[in-house]
Each structure stands twice: as C-alpha cells, then as structure tokens.
Design a protein around this motif. Structure first.
Motif, short mmCIF file in Angstrom:
data_model
loop_
_atom_site.label_atom_id
_atom_site.label_comp_id
_atom_site.label_asym_id
_atom_site.label_seq_id
_atom_site.Cartn_x
_atom_site.Cartn_y
_atom_site.Cartn_z
N ALA A 49 0.83 -1.21 0.00
CA ALA A 49 0.00 0.00 0.00
C ALA A 49 0.87 1.26 0.00
CB ALA A 49 -0.94 0.00 1.20
N MET A 51 2.27 1.76 -3.43
CA MET A 51 1.23 2.20 -4.36
C MET A 51 0.91 3.68 -4.20
SD MET A 51 0.45 -0.20 -6.46
CE MET A 51 2.23 -0.42 -6.45
N ALA A 104 -5.42 3.96 -3.33
CA ALA A 104 -4.21 3.50 -2.64
C ALA A 104 -4.12 4.11 -1.24
CB ALA A 104 -2.97 3.85 -3.45
#
Length: 194
Positions: A142, A145, A186
């Motif tokens: 995460a 991203m 994200a």
C-alpha cells in the motif's frame, strides 16, 4: 514556461524513477535518451531533458512505471491474503494493462523502443516486497502504491501540459484522472491495512 514545467515535473518524478535498463533509441539512430537525460546519480539532467523535449523521456518513464504497477499487482495477488489488497491489485492489472497497451502503440508510432524488463529501482521494490508476508506485505505494498501513484500523477499532469506530440499529450490527459483515482484508492488501502 513550458521548459520550466517539463524540467520541474521531470526532476520530481525522476528522483524516484531510474533509467529503464536497456537501450531505448529511435530507429533514426538518435542517441539513447534514457542515458542522455540521467546523470551518474540517476537524477535528471535538465539541460539534456530540455534538449530531448521530454516526449521520449515521458514515454520511457510512463512505460517503466506502468510495467512495475502490473508486476507488483501480480505479486500482491500471490503474497496477500487481504481481500482489499487483492481487489486493488486486480484493478491495477486491468487499468495499467490497458494503459500500457495504448502506450506501446504510441511508442511504436514514435519509434521509441520500450524497456522489456523492470527498471533497477522497480526491481529493488519488487524484490523487497517479495520477501514480505501477510500484513507486513500489505502495508508495504500500500505504501509503494501511494508513492508510485503520486509520481505517476505528477508525470501525467506535466505531460498533459508540456509534451510536444498531441497524441502523447492526449494519452497523458486521459490517463491523469485514472491515476488520480488510483492514488485515492491507494491512500484508502494504506489506511485500512495499518
């Protein structure tokens, strides 16, 4: 103003992106643009970038970023047990896969050879994420991203305003809202896996 925007956006983006690894030249014997715009430290040489007008550099960086998104998403499908992470990864594969195909067509039209493998920076990220499992993987993915979509958004916004070729400008304009949505998603994912 255009030169300044190209240089500013590219300096920001290229601090995070490195060269694409293999030769990326035009068929008309033009020198390797990736090598010519990056310094020994892997940062952008604004004078060289200005000389290249940014279009080839944009295509190479967008291709490298897009390829990394798909590869990292495939890794997430294998490494994560989290349904939200898997759903996000599937969305990345679909959206970036489609954007990558369009970019390949544009690159071929402009006689730009795209990289066939991940840039060194992206390979390091991939290798690091490969070694992580479960919740540790989910949070690291995460975080990557969020950062990669911030960089991609800056690239697309700069390209939409500054690229020389209209078809590349249109690609950047059309891709900007998609990347913006990815960034929002994200950031939500990052909050949910903490």
């Amino acid at each position: 103003m255009t030169r300044l925007m190209i240089m500013a956006g590219s300096i920001f983006l290229c601090a995070a992106l490195s060269s694409c690894g293999n030769s990326a030249t035009r068929n008309d014997e033009q020198k390797d643009t990736t090598d010519s715009v990056l310094s020994d430290a892997g940062t952008v040489d604004p004078v060289a970038l200005d000389r290249e007008k940014g279009d080839t550099s944009f295509v190479l960086h967008a291709a490298s970023s897009g390829m990394a998104e798909v590869n990292l998403a495939n890794l997430a499908l294998r490494q994560s047990a989290n349904a939200e992470v898997k759903a996000f990864a599937e969305k990345m594969i679909a959206d970036h896969g489609a954007a990558n195909k369009k970019l390949q067509q544009l690159a071929a039209h402009h006689q730009i050879v795209l990289p066939e493998s991940l840039a060194e920076k992206h390979k390091k990220i991939y290798d690091d994420l490969s070694s992580r499992k479960a919740a540790e993987f989910d949070l690291a993915y995460a975080n990557v991203m969020v950062e990669s979509h911030r960089e991609a958004l800056a690239l697309m916004k700069t390209g939409a305003e500054s690229l020389e070729h209209e078809d590349l400008k249109q690609y950047a304009k059309q891709t900007t809202p998609v990347i913006s949505k990815h960034l929002e998603h994200a950031q939500e994912l990052q909050r949910s896996v903490r």
